[in-house]
Design an enzyme around this catalytic site. Sequence first.
Site, PDB file in Angstrom:
ATOM      1  N   GLU A  87       0.807  -1.227   0.000  1.00 28.17           N
ATOM      2  CA  GLU A  87       0.000   0.000   0.000  1.00 28.17           C
ATOM      3  C   GLU A  87       0.839   1.276   0.000  1.00 28.17           C
ATOM      4  OE1 GLU A  87      -2.788  -0.473   3.234  1.00 28.17           O
ATOM      5  OE2 GLU A  87      -3.545  -2.352   2.438  1.00 28.17           O
ATOM      6  N   ASN A 147       2.213  -5.370  -3.006  1.00 28.36           N
ATOM      7  CA  ASN A 147       0.802  -5.678  -2.752  1.00 28.36           C
ATOM      8  C   ASN A 147       0.030  -4.386  -2.483  1.00 28.36           C
ATOM      9  OD1 ASN A 147      -1.197  -7.838  -2.104  1.00 28.36           O
ATOM     10  ND2 ASN A 147      -1.172  -6.954  -0.049  1.00 28.36           N
ATOM     11  N   HIS A 205     -10.404  -6.149  -2.464  1.00 28.67           N
ATOM     12  CA  HIS A 205     -11.506  -5.928  -1.518  1.00 28.67           C
ATOM     13  C   HIS A 205     -12.633  -5.247  -2.303  1.00 28.67           C
ATOM     14  CE1 HIS A 205      -9.202  -7.199   1.947  1.00 28.67           C
ATOM     15  NE2 HIS A 205      -8.211  -6.406   1.580  1.00 28.67           N
TER      16      HIS A 205
END
Length: 351
Positions: A165, A206, A242
């Site tokens: 992130e 990621n 998500h």
Amino acid sequence: MTPTRTRSRRRVAFLSGWSALAVAAAAGVVVTALPSSAAATLGGAAAAAGRTFGAAVSDNLGDAGYVDILDSQFSGITPENEMKWDATEAAPGAFTFDAADVIVDHARERGMAVRGHTLVWHSQLPAYVQAIADPAELRTAVDRHITEVAGHFRGRVEYWDVANEAFLDDGSRRPSVFQTVLGDGYIEDAFRTARSVDPDAKLCYNDFSIEGVNAKSDATFEMVRDFTARGVPIDCVGFQSHFVLGQIPADLQANLQRFADLGVEVQITELDIRMDLPADAAKLAQQAEDYATVVRACLAVAPCSSITVWQVSDRESWVPSTFAGQGAALLFDEDRAAKPALEATIAALGG
Ligand code: G3I
């Protein structure tokens, strides 16, 4: 023998169970030994397609009902919180691995693949790290953290989320302490350190909201392109995924493919598909279709090697505590009963 061949040979050597099935299928070996009951599971169907199907797991292994589903359905495990900086090095230089070891041991004893999550991340980061303002001091702290954590799990973790992130939605770098104090180079430095500590693990970047083509995934793509061009040791990109019900990006497959074309593996690493509560039959049917869409996108991209859901059942999901009024995001419900999405996912995998 090249270093790359050494890595892949050693990796295959310690595989067993689910992982060996997936490797055999990926290598073009027809997997005929799979019992029909196994083919009707997430892990079995994924293995027959040369993929791993994993779940995030936290402090859940004392719960027999949970473990039954985990062990029978899944072929990979990502510790949900136990490898993060606040869990492994809460005080400077004081490393604790007990909670993560329990999860990793559970996985390895059953031939499940392990994804390490995560080495350098702005969240769940102790205050003492966030307070470091001196570049040399922070570089030393990051090096020590990666060295100790990746070193502890060396040989037992197949993939590491080295950096997590690091971008904002507009494609700029997130102003974390790492970015602010060390500058852009902190990510490649982390990959180089991780490679030197565990040459056999595959090293991944990621992030979330990079599943479709947008400013954030463009910036990530450019970083990965630059890394591969300059020989920075990156092996894979994790797309957290998500998702919101009915909103799977239409260009998911094309986006996975453009990263794969850079020569890296791509993986769905934290899949869940949340909905407004309460769930009903129509929403669950849409969710089943959405899960199948994600699986089909991964299977259509050869280097898409794994799909991981972010916990086993709705009872353990992070979603309700984060998004008020939303939930029911996983493949099993609060009572651990299979939802329509389970059958749709297995069917999409070819099971
Ligand atoms: O450690 C404390 C514990 O001491 C305390 O008793 C307990 C009481 O609530 O809280 C514990 O901390 C919680 C931690 O999970 C460990 O259970 C935090 O409050 C809670 O906020 C934290 O949430 C995790 C979240 O990351 C933190 O950012 C979720 O479980 C976890 O699913 C979530 O995972 C992230 C991925 O790592 C990265 N991608 C997004 C994903 C979802 O947010």
